[in-house]
Design an enzyme around this catalytic site. Structure first.
Site, PDB file in Angstrom:
ATOM      1  N   ARG A 269       1.052  -1.102  -0.013  1.00  0.00           N
ATOM      2  CA  ARG A 269       0.023   0.042  -0.055  1.00  0.00           C
ATOM      3  C   ARG A 269       0.804   1.215   0.003  1.00  0.00           C
ATOM      4  NH1 ARG A 269      -4.624   0.499   4.466  1.00  0.00           N
ATOM      5  NH2 ARG A 269      -2.619   0.974   5.876  1.00  0.00           N
TER       6      ARG A 269
ATOM      7  N   SER B 190     -12.448  -4.181   0.296  1.00  0.00           N
ATOM      8  CA  SER B 190     -12.498  -3.452   1.638  1.00  0.00           C
ATOM      9  C   SER B 190     -13.999  -3.450   2.082  1.00  0.00           C
ATOM     10  CB  SER B 190     -11.749  -2.412   1.923  1.00  0.00           C
ATOM     11  OG  SER B 190     -10.374  -2.512   1.997  1.00  0.00           O
TER      12      SER B 190
ATOM     13  N   LYS C 262      -5.055   4.153   9.383  1.00  0.00           N
ATOM     14  CA  LYS C 262      -5.664   4.489   8.170  1.00  0.00           C
ATOM     15  C   LYS C 262      -6.530   5.645   8.598  1.00  0.00           C
ATOM     16  CE  LYS C 262      -7.234   2.336   4.221  1.00  0.00           C
ATOM     17  NZ  LYS C 262      -8.838   2.802   3.911  1.00  0.00           N
TER      18      LYS C 262
END
Lengths: 214, 214
Positions: free
Chosen positions: A42, A111, A140
């Site tokens: 990521r 997700s 996050k």
């Protein structure tokens, strides 16, 4: 569809700011040596060229161990680097488009942050759901409200595909997360920021394997 | 390679902040109606799903007029939307990777900001270079130092492919830019922020066509 087998057990999601100044490749190497079963790269700030180069380098670490590498959001990066799949969020490319571009052999994850999204994911061409955040997370920033273990269980009950839990999961709470019946735990800080990322992966893998035996 | 013909003459590069509150689709529609010959969709903040949806919508405006639509940076967006090509900068995906993913029929452009980059582009599988900034620009914050008309001419002399000039080009200076021998002018504000985007495209097209006749 003939997707390769994959194991969501200990799913490392990378985050360079969480690495405490260590090299990403080193931490990923330690994690897969310790037993991480999947890796998601990521990158939210890297330019595309750097992202592709990084993905190729990480593949050099994961592929020899048979650990799938997925790319967060970027189908182009996955294609250019030859990664094993892509993980998308609700604002990323639609899973149907991702599947059309990557083909039947790619691993595609989505997700979901609540029951509505878990319900909407039914019938989508995804191989697993990443459900969370289970607990409150600082990693996050755009993560939604914590769903807790009951929320996780509700998303799992709605899912047609395996579910990996995410959101502030660590050694101290992984057991109760596994008790919900999920296929594994996705972690960022628990490995990226661990004093010993290899040992952190070993311990998480132990908890996950024990949880599966129930 | 059998690339479709394309005309770099009046090349609109989009920038939503420059639209003065107007809708992107409306401004692109006016620009192509006025004579813009190519469009590049540039989005630096949109999430991937939104970017794909926007690209599909813009294609609905450009394709009926036979105006190629290129996507800035994002090969995945271009593939998902079925755009005509991709324009990359020096930090974006390497043109060789872009070509491998998009195939021989895609139009691929590369930004060069000086003689070294123009020289390095020789032999790369690109169809044109976007050279600049010619003049000082406020639109693209990461643009390098202005190259001026002599710098533009030097990049053009080094290029094996057609060159479109970019960087604060407008009606008032397009003629002298065309005198360097470039194939066209790429503009952002000159159309996006024009009171009448259609008329701005008409005037630029007129200057470009006259410049080509020399």
């Amino acid at each position: 569809m003939s997707r390769p087998a994959f194991d969501l057990g200990v799913y490392l999601v990378t985050d360079r700011p969480a690495l405490l100044g260590r090299e990403l490749l080193d931490v990923v190497g330690l994690a897969v040596a310790g037993g991480a079963t999947m890796v998601q790269l990521r990158e939210k700030t890297a330019a595309t060229r750097e992202f592709v180069e990084l993905a190729r380098a990480v593949l050099g670490v994961t592929r020899p161990r048979g650990v799938p590498l997925l790319i967060n959001d970027r189908v182009d990066v996955a294609l250019a680097a030859g990664a094993d799949g892509v993980h998308v969020g609700q604002d990323d490319m639609h899973p149907a488009d991702v599947r059309a571009l990557l083909g039947a052999k790619a691993i595609i994850g989505l997700s979901v942050t609540g029951e509505d999204e878990a319900r909407a994911a039914r019938g989508m061409p995804v191989d697993y759901l990443g459900a969370g955040p289970v607990f409150a997370t600082a990693t996050k920033k755009d993560a939604g409200a914590p769903q807790g273990l009951p929320g996780l269980a509700a998303m799992l009950a709605l899912s047609e595909v395996p579910v990996v839990a995410i959101g502030a999961i660590k050694e101290g709470n992984a057991r109760e997360v596994m008790e919900t019946g999920v296929a594994g735990v996705a972690v960022v800080s628990a490995i990226c920021s661990a004093t010993d990322p290899r040992e952190a992966a070993v311990q998480l893998r132990h908890i996950v394997e024990a949880g599966r035996k129930r």
